[in-house]
Design an enzyme around this catalytic site. Structure first.
Site, PDB file in Angstrom:
ATOM      1  N   CYS A   1      40.364  21.895 -50.115  1.00 17.06           N
ATOM      2  CA  CYS A   1      39.242  22.777 -49.760  1.00 17.06           C
ATOM      3  C   CYS A   1      39.627  23.701 -48.602  1.00 17.06           C
ATOM      4  O   CYS A   1      40.001  23.230 -47.520  1.00 17.06           O
ATOM      5  CB  CYS A   1      38.019  21.951 -49.372  1.00 17.06           C
ATOM      6  SG  CYS A   1      36.591  22.982 -48.948  1.00 17.06           S
TER       7      CYS A   1
ATOM      8  N   ASN B   1      44.518  22.516 -62.019  1.00 19.64           N
ATOM      9  CA  ASN B   1      43.225  23.017 -61.581  1.00 19.64           C
ATOM     10  C   ASN B   1      43.368  24.473 -61.140  1.00 19.64           C
ATOM     11  O   ASN B   1      44.437  24.888 -60.696  1.00 19.64           O
ATOM     12  CB  ASN B   1      42.723  22.148 -60.409  1.00 19.64           C
ATOM     13  CG  ASN B   1      41.376  22.606 -59.875  1.00 19.64           C
ATOM     14  OD1 ASN B   1      41.210  22.794 -58.677  1.00 19.64           O
ATOM     15  ND2 ASN B   1      40.412  22.785 -60.755  1.00 19.64           N
TER      16      ASN B   1
ATOM     17  N   HIS C   1      45.630  22.377 -57.410  1.00 24.38           N
ATOM     18  CA  HIS C   1      44.995  23.690 -57.548  1.00 24.38           C
ATOM     19  C   HIS C   1      46.097  24.737 -57.343  1.00 24.38           C
ATOM     20  O   HIS C   1      46.712  24.791 -56.281  1.00 24.38           O
ATOM     21  CB  HIS C   1      43.893  23.868 -56.497  1.00 24.38           C
ATOM     22  CG  HIS C   1      43.112  25.138 -56.650  1.00 24.38           C
ATOM     23  ND1 HIS C   1      41.739  25.156 -56.721  1.00 24.38           N
ATOM     24  CD2 HIS C   1      43.509  26.434 -56.758  1.00 24.38           C
ATOM     25  CE1 HIS C   1      41.324  26.406 -56.856  1.00 24.38           C
ATOM     26  NE2 HIS C   1      42.393  27.198 -56.880  1.00 24.38           N
TER      27      HIS C   1
ATOM     28  N   ARG D   1      34.426  25.723 -61.878  1.00 26.62           N
ATOM     29  CA  ARG D   1      33.519  26.844 -62.102  1.00 26.62           C
ATOM     30  C   ARG D   1      33.177  27.035 -63.580  1.00 26.62           C
ATOM     31  O   ARG D   1      32.015  27.282 -63.927  1.00 26.62           O
ATOM     32  CB  ARG D   1      34.116  28.119 -61.506  1.00 26.62           C
ATOM     33  CG  ARG D   1      34.027  28.163 -59.984  1.00 26.62           C
ATOM     34  CD  ARG D   1      34.866  29.279 -59.403  1.00 26.62           C
ATOM     35  NE  ARG D   1      36.288  29.082 -59.718  1.00 26.62           N
ATOM     36  CZ  ARG D   1      37.133  30.060 -59.972  1.00 26.62           C
ATOM     37  NH1 ARG D   1      36.715  31.306 -59.982  1.00 26.62           N
ATOM     38  NH2 ARG D   1      38.401  29.810 -60.237  1.00 26.62           N
TER      39      ARG D   1
ATOM     40  N   GLU E   1      33.027  17.402 -52.607  1.00 27.47           N
ATOM     41  CA  GLU E   1      33.372  16.385 -51.627  1.00 27.47           C
ATOM     42  C   GLU E   1      32.193  16.015 -50.724  1.00 27.47           C
ATOM     43  O   GLU E   1      31.347  16.846 -50.390  1.00 27.47           O
ATOM     44  CB  GLU E   1      34.530  16.874 -50.752  1.00 27.47           C
ATOM     45  CG  GLU E   1      34.176  18.049 -49.847  1.00 27.47           C
ATOM     46  CD  GLU E   1      35.305  18.406 -48.900  1.00 27.47           C
ATOM     47  OE1 GLU E   1      35.374  19.574 -48.485  1.00 27.47           O
ATOM     48  OE2 GLU E   1      36.126  17.519 -48.578  1.00 27.47           O
TER      49      GLU E   1
END
Length: 490
Positions: free
Chosen positions: A91, A189, A158, A218, A18
């Site tokens: 995040c 995710n 996520h 990752r 981001e």
């Protein structure tokens, strides 16, 4: 973070780490004709975002924001250069949540709705968002249904809660519940560490979550060729391809090094990893990996582009006044001067003959293409070339040329009258000393350089007279301090 797709197979879409709206809204969109890119450059000349036409249909601009109007301003700024706009609501890092961005938005569904609705109505490109799951499955589903009503084109989930980290297992059941609750595409995710290790695992993760597609961060950083259906290439091969892309598009060297260290993983303490850790430039990285031939080729190509572009813009080489600096469009060409003779030497000798203080050079480096521009002060007047050079030394030589030409003093070009006698002096010194290390070398090198941070993202290099440097050497020490940003795992 740079995106790379190995030549075997292309990715569908790719989102980078981001970028904060407050930083991006200050940027200017600049077409970089040398690199053939579009650069979004901050007031301090840092390149906040760089993209190119080749990835326009594939790259998603991921934004950190907590303000609908500011988010819209940024989206309008970049929308013609990207495939979609994504709002990061997952995040958990403090730098993001402290400003009410990232996972902090999960506790403020009204603001989520305001941001997404404003973006959907305000731009022509698709809008997506990425969230983390909430502690309650019911609350997670209710939030996603509310997000769906804003008109977003897709949602990435996520499968971990805000407090959880990669070591915690991913909640596939939460992602599946979300996928069953909404009609828009759901992107799974969070499976990099424990579920996705090979290309085949991508499909398994998608099936386990019931999602439309899979997002990897990752795993893709550890080896981008995980998306290659015929099997991943070796990490070393992936690293080599990545370095080539980083050099080709002049990626920030600290970011390049960060990504390579992520690929090395448990080999980061190996001899190769330790050599990489010491690198400060992409050139040094290429030296470590044996890619100097490629680096030199790219640098030669880029320099050729710079010269071709500047040859159309130079116009008559006449002095102009830029503030209090006398400026000319000139470039230092080493081949136009006798061996080991330079304009800086001529200017230094002329100042000595006229009993003036020695020239003082002040050099800056701009971020977009790492080029240099130098200003020289002589007799309380300042001179510089309007053209940027590929090295600090060449920039100083160009500034010396401007000064000499304005003063009407010969600069030592091949075939030019040597009124100062430097060439003859050089020959006498070589004859007397039996080598090429006579007074001319001393005249060129007898100075001390000081580096300081301009405070605006550029480096300023000041070359002082020998006497001033000697006076200060016992009292002060100088150093070059750099700063860089590295991607974080959101």
């Amino acid at each position: 973070m740079w995106k790379i797709a190995l030549p075997h197979e292309k990715l569908d879409i790719c989102a980078f780490s981001e970028l904060i709206d407050i930083k991006m809204v200050q940027c200017k969109r600049i077409v970089n004709e040398v690199l053939d890119t579009v650069d979004y450059v901050a007031p301090d000349e840092r390149v906040m975002f760089r993209t190119c036409s080749r990835e326009r249909a594939h790259v998603i601009f991921q934004m950190g924001t907590a303000d609908p109007e500011r988010a819209l301003a940024v989206a309008k700024l970049v929308q013609n250069d990207v495939a979609a706009i994504d709002v990061n609501m997952g995040c958990p890092k403090e730098y993001s949540t402290k400003g009410g961005m990232g996972a902090a938005l999960l506790s403020d569904p009204d603001k989520i709705e305001a941001i997404l609705t404003t973006l959907v109505k305000g731009i022509s490109k698709p809008v997506t968002c990425k969230i983390r799951v909430l502690p309650s499955l019911e609350d997670t589903v209710n939030l996603v249904k509310r997000i769906e009503k804003t008109g977003v084109s897709a949602i990435a989930v996520h499968g971990r809660m805000k407090e959880e980290r990669p070591r915690h297992p991913v909640h596939c059941d939460y992602i599946r519940a979300v996928a069953e609750a909404v009609s828009i595409p759901v992107i799974a995710n969070g499976g990099s560490l424990d579920m996705v290790k090979t290309y085949e695992d991508i499909a398994k993760f998608r099936e386990a979550t019931g999602a439309t597609s899979v997002m990897l961060a990752r795993s893709a950083m550890w080896n981008p060729s995980i998306f290659y259906s015929q099997g991943a290439v070796s990490v070393d091969e992936a690293m080599e391809e990545y370095i080539k892309q980083a050099v080709r598009y002049d990626n920030n060297a600290f970011n390049t090094k960060y990504c390579l260290c992520q690929m090395l993983r448990d080999r980061v303490e190996s001899p190769m990893g330790k050599r990489l850790y010491l690198c400060q430039t992409n050139k040094e990285i290429c030296e470590v990996y044996g890619l100097m031939e490629y680096y030199d080729k790219i640098e030669a190509d880029l320099q050729g582009r710079r010269e071709a572009l500047e040859s159309h813009d130079d116009g008559p080489c006449l002095p102009t006044l830029e503030g209090d600096v006398i400026t000319m469009a000139v470039r230092f060409e080493r081949r136009e001067y006798p061996p080991q003779i330079s304009p800086k030497m001529y200017l230094l000798e002329w100042c000595r003959r006229e009993k003036l203080e020695q020239p003082v050079y002040e050099t800056i480096q701009r971020s977009p293409d790492r080029s240099f521009q130098s200003t020289v002060m002589v007799a309380e007047k300042r001179y510089k070339s309007s053209l940027w050079e590929k090295s600090k030394k060449f920039a100083e030589q160009a500034a010396a040329i401007v000064c000499l030409r304005v003063l009407g003093v010969p600069e030592g070009r091949v075939g030019q009258e040597d009124t100062i006698g430097l060439i003859y002096k050089r020959k006498r010194d070589e004859s007397r000393n039996g080598n090429g290390n006579g007074d001319i070398r001393v005249a060129e090198d007898n100075s001390a350089a000081e580096n300081e941070d301009c405070g605006d993202g550029r480096k300023r290099h000041i070359t002082k007279s020998p006497q001033k440097a000697e006076e200060e050497s016992s009292d002060t020490q100088t150093s070059v301090n750099g700063s860089h940003n590295t991607p974080t795992d959101s």
